[in-house]
Write a protein that holds these residues in place. Structure first.
Motif, short mmCIF file in Angstrom:
data_model
loop_
_atom_site.label_atom_id
_atom_site.label_comp_id
_atom_site.label_asym_id
_atom_site.label_seq_id
_atom_site.Cartn_x
_atom_site.Cartn_y
_atom_site.Cartn_z
N ARG A 46 -21.19 25.76 -59.82
CA ARG A 46 -21.43 24.75 -60.64
C ARG A 46 -20.14 24.58 -61.60
NH1 ARG A 46 -27.54 25.40 -62.46
NH2 ARG A 46 -28.83 25.15 -60.54
N ARG A 47 -19.37 25.52 -61.70
CA ARG A 47 -18.21 25.03 -62.37
C ARG A 47 -17.45 24.58 -61.62
NH1 ARG A 47 -14.45 30.25 -63.69
NH2 ARG A 47 -14.07 29.72 -61.53
N GLU A 48 -17.37 24.74 -60.43
CA GLU A 48 -16.32 24.06 -59.61
C GLU A 48 -16.58 22.67 -58.98
OE1 GLU A 48 -13.21 25.23 -58.70
OE2 GLU A 48 -13.80 26.57 -60.33
N ALA A 49 -17.97 22.35 -59.39
CA ALA A 49 -18.72 21.00 -59.14
C ALA A 49 -18.94 20.94 -57.62
CB ALA A 49 -17.88 19.93 -59.53
N LEU A 50 -19.42 22.14 -56.83
CA LEU A 50 -19.68 22.09 -55.69
C LEU A 50 -21.07 22.13 -55.06
CD1 LEU A 50 -16.96 25.00 -54.77
CD2 LEU A 50 -16.90 22.45 -54.05
N THR A 51 -21.55 21.74 -54.09
CA THR A 51 -22.72 21.54 -53.88
C THR A 51 -22.92 22.89 -52.80
OG1 THR A 51 -22.57 20.32 -51.83
CG2 THR A 51 -23.13 19.02 -53.97
N LEU A 52 -24.32 23.21 -52.58
CA LEU A 52 -24.75 24.53 -51.59
C LEU A 52 -24.09 23.93 -50.29
CD1 LEU A 52 -28.36 24.97 -52.44
CD2 LEU A 52 -26.31 26.73 -53.00
N GLU A 53 -24.29 22.73 -49.82
CA GLU A 53 -23.78 22.28 -48.60
C GLU A 53 -22.13 22.42 -48.37
OE1 GLU A 53 -25.86 20.59 -50.57
OE2 GLU A 53 -27.70 20.49 -49.47
N GLN A 54 -21.51 22.00 -49.59
CA GLN A 54 -20.01 22.03 -49.47
C GLN A 54 -19.51 23.39 -49.59
OE1 GLN A 54 -19.37 19.99 -53.21
NE2 GLN A 54 -18.64 17.88 -52.36
N VAL A 55 -20.05 24.25 -49.91
CA VAL A 55 -19.87 25.74 -49.87
C VAL A 55 -19.79 26.22 -48.68
CG1 VAL A 55 -20.17 28.21 -51.00
CG2 VAL A 55 -20.00 26.29 -52.52
N CYS A 56 -21.12 25.85 -48.05
CA CYS A 56 -21.49 26.74 -46.82
C CYS A 56 -20.46 25.96 -45.71
CB CYS A 56 -22.88 26.36 -46.61
SG CYS A 56 -24.24 27.46 -47.53
N ASP A 57 -20.18 24.72 -45.80
CA ASP A 57 -19.13 24.22 -45.08
C ASP A 57 -17.79 24.90 -45.00
OD1 ASP A 57 -20.98 22.26 -44.00
OD2 ASP A 57 -20.36 20.48 -45.23
N ARG A 58 -17.28 25.14 -46.04
CA ARG A 58 -16.24 25.87 -46.14
C ARG A 58 -16.02 27.17 -45.49
NH1 ARG A 58 -13.52 24.35 -52.17
NH2 ARG A 58 -13.95 22.27 -52.25
N LEU A 59 -17.24 27.73 -45.83
CA LEU A 59 -17.61 29.03 -45.25
C LEU A 59 -17.77 29.25 -43.68
CD1 LEU A 59 -18.88 31.18 -48.40
CD2 LEU A 59 -16.55 31.12 -47.45
N GLY A 60 -18.04 28.23 -43.38
CA GLY A 60 -18.82 28.11 -41.74
C GLY A 60 -20.18 28.54 -41.68
N TRP A 61 -20.91 28.77 -42.95
CA TRP A 61 -22.23 29.39 -42.86
C TRP A 61 -23.07 28.13 -42.15
CZ3 TRP A 61 -23.00 32.20 -48.32
CH2 TRP A 61 -22.17 33.12 -48.26
N ALA A 62 -24.11 28.74 -41.30
CA ALA A 62 -25.00 27.51 -40.41
C ALA A 62 -25.83 26.88 -41.39
CB ALA A 62 -25.79 28.40 -39.54
N SER A 63 -26.40 27.34 -42.44
CA SER A 63 -27.05 26.61 -43.34
C SER A 63 -27.04 26.92 -44.63
CB SER A 63 -28.74 26.67 -42.93
OG SER A 63 -29.15 28.03 -43.22
N THR A 64 -27.60 26.31 -45.69
CA THR A 64 -27.73 26.65 -47.18
C THR A 64 -28.65 27.75 -47.46
OG1 THR A 64 -29.08 24.90 -47.90
CG2 THR A 64 -26.90 24.17 -47.77
N SER A 65 -29.41 28.22 -46.67
CA SER A 65 -30.51 29.06 -47.15
C SER A 65 -30.12 30.42 -47.27
CB SER A 65 -31.48 29.23 -45.87
OG SER A 65 -31.00 29.54 -44.75
N LYS A 66 -28.91 30.76 -46.58
CA LYS A 66 -28.29 32.10 -46.84
C LYS A 66 -27.68 31.98 -48.29
CE LYS A 66 -24.50 35.12 -45.29
NZ LYS A 66 -23.48 35.29 -44.12
N LEU A 67 -26.99 31.14 -48.76
CA LEU A 67 -26.35 30.78 -50.12
C LEU A 67 -27.47 30.74 -51.19
CD1 LEU A 67 -24.14 30.95 -52.20
CD2 LEU A 67 -23.80 28.55 -51.54
N SER A 68 -28.38 30.00 -50.98
CA SER A 68 -29.60 29.75 -51.85
C SER A 68 -30.26 31.12 -52.11
CB SER A 68 -30.62 28.78 -51.35
OG SER A 68 -31.77 28.59 -52.23
N ARG A 69 -30.52 31.97 -51.22
CA ARG A 69 -31.17 33.28 -51.30
C ARG A 69 -30.26 34.14 -52.14
NH1 ARG A 69 -35.73 34.71 -48.75
NH2 ARG A 69 -35.23 36.88 -48.53
N ILE A 70 -28.86 34.02 -52.14
CA ILE A 70 -28.16 35.15 -52.85
C ILE A 70 -28.16 34.60 -54.23
CG2 ILE A 70 -25.68 35.41 -53.14
CD1 ILE A 70 -25.20 35.47 -49.95
#
Length: 286
Positions: A23-47
């Motif tokens: 949130r400090r970087e003003a990034l959404t879950l989708e934006q972070v997952c796109d940068r890392l090549g993660w298939a969906s936001t569920s992985k980051l959400s669970r973390i």
């Protein structure tokens, strides 16, 4: 010896820290997952919700995305390593199902514990015979329960109150929890004696809420719950709500504050510790 900080709590702590960094970087879950090549936001959400055991490589990737400087980065790596359930935890906690293991992890790492029980004796205070009766009753709804394994697991959890540096433990019991109900007389008498003995420990407090006594505002919770705080003040205070099929873990400060306020009202209404012990001792005599 006390166990290391609970992986359950470290996962919650790590998730909260990573969510704050995103949130400090003003990034959404989708934006972070796109940068890392993660298939969906569920992985980051669970973390971020502390619901999964984090992979250290994933955490390092997230720290890179958030451009975390070395001192903070090093501290978060330590937390991430704690958050991964280690073999030493499984060995120390012994033979436990998932529900009991969660409680055991919280208890082992806690600085203070408060249990509210409206109907039965809390697990940390149960004798083996009483525990066996309660677990056997639960088997009527869940035939898959291994009664003897669960009894052994509960006895393993009891060790937290006997260790060199135990948590401060408070049991708040509504009067029905201190009545025999369907428990055989000899089992119940030994359980009462056990409560009196445990109340003699300097770090254990037992308080009885008499029947008919109403806490402030008439608020009296019908669901058992447990409150935990930890030696590291940055680790999130936690409330566990005990339900029939699964338990609910609360770590949001607003939720925990409400339960701690409710606990204060229950303590105001309950008998003092000395009067509680005297009342339990009279029941043993009766």
């Amino acid at each position: 010896m006390p166990l290391p900080t609970s992986p359950v709590i470290r996962r919650a702590r790590l998730g909260a820290e990573l969510r704050q960094l995103r949130r400090r970087e003003a990034l959404t879950l989708e934006q972070v997952c796109d940068r890392l090549g993660w298939a969906s936001t569920s992985k980051l959400s669970r973390i971020e919700l502390g619901q999964s055991r984090p992979d250290l490589a994933d955490v390092l990737d997230l720290l890179d995305v958030y451009q975390v400087p070395p001192p903070q980065r090093d501290a978060l790596i330590v937390i991430a390593r704690d958050a991964a359930t280690s073999r030493s935890w499984f060995k120390a906690l012994g033979e436990m199902g998932e529900r009991q293991r969660t409680y055991a992890e919280l208890e082992a790492g806690a600085a203070s514990i408060v249990d509210w029980q409206p109907a039965v004796v809390p697990g940390l205070l149960q004798t083996p015979a009483y525990a066996r009766l309660r677990i056997t009753a639960g088997r009527l709804l869940d035939p898959g329960i291994d009664v003897e394994a669960d009894v052994r697991a509960r006895l393993t959890r009891h060790e937290v109150l006997r260790r060199a540096e135990p948590p401060r433990y408070t049991a708040l019991l509504a009067e029905p929890a201190c009545e025999p109900a369907d428990v055989p007389e000899e089992v119940w008498r030994k359980q009462l004696r056990h409560l009196v003995d445990l109340a003699g420990l300097p770090h254990v407090t037992i308080r009885l809420l008499p029947r008919g006594v109403v806490p402030r505002g008439g608020v009296q919770p019908l669901t058992p719950y447990s409150c935990y705080s930890f030696p590291d003040p940055a680790d999130p205070r936690t409330v566990m709500l005990e339900a029939l099929t699964t338990d609910v873990r609360l770590v949001a400060a607003t939720d925990v504050d409400r339960y701690e306020r409710l606990t204060g009202w229950l303590l105001e209404a309950a008998l003092p510790a000395e009067e509680t012990v005297a009342a339990l001792a009279r029941r043993v005599g009766d």
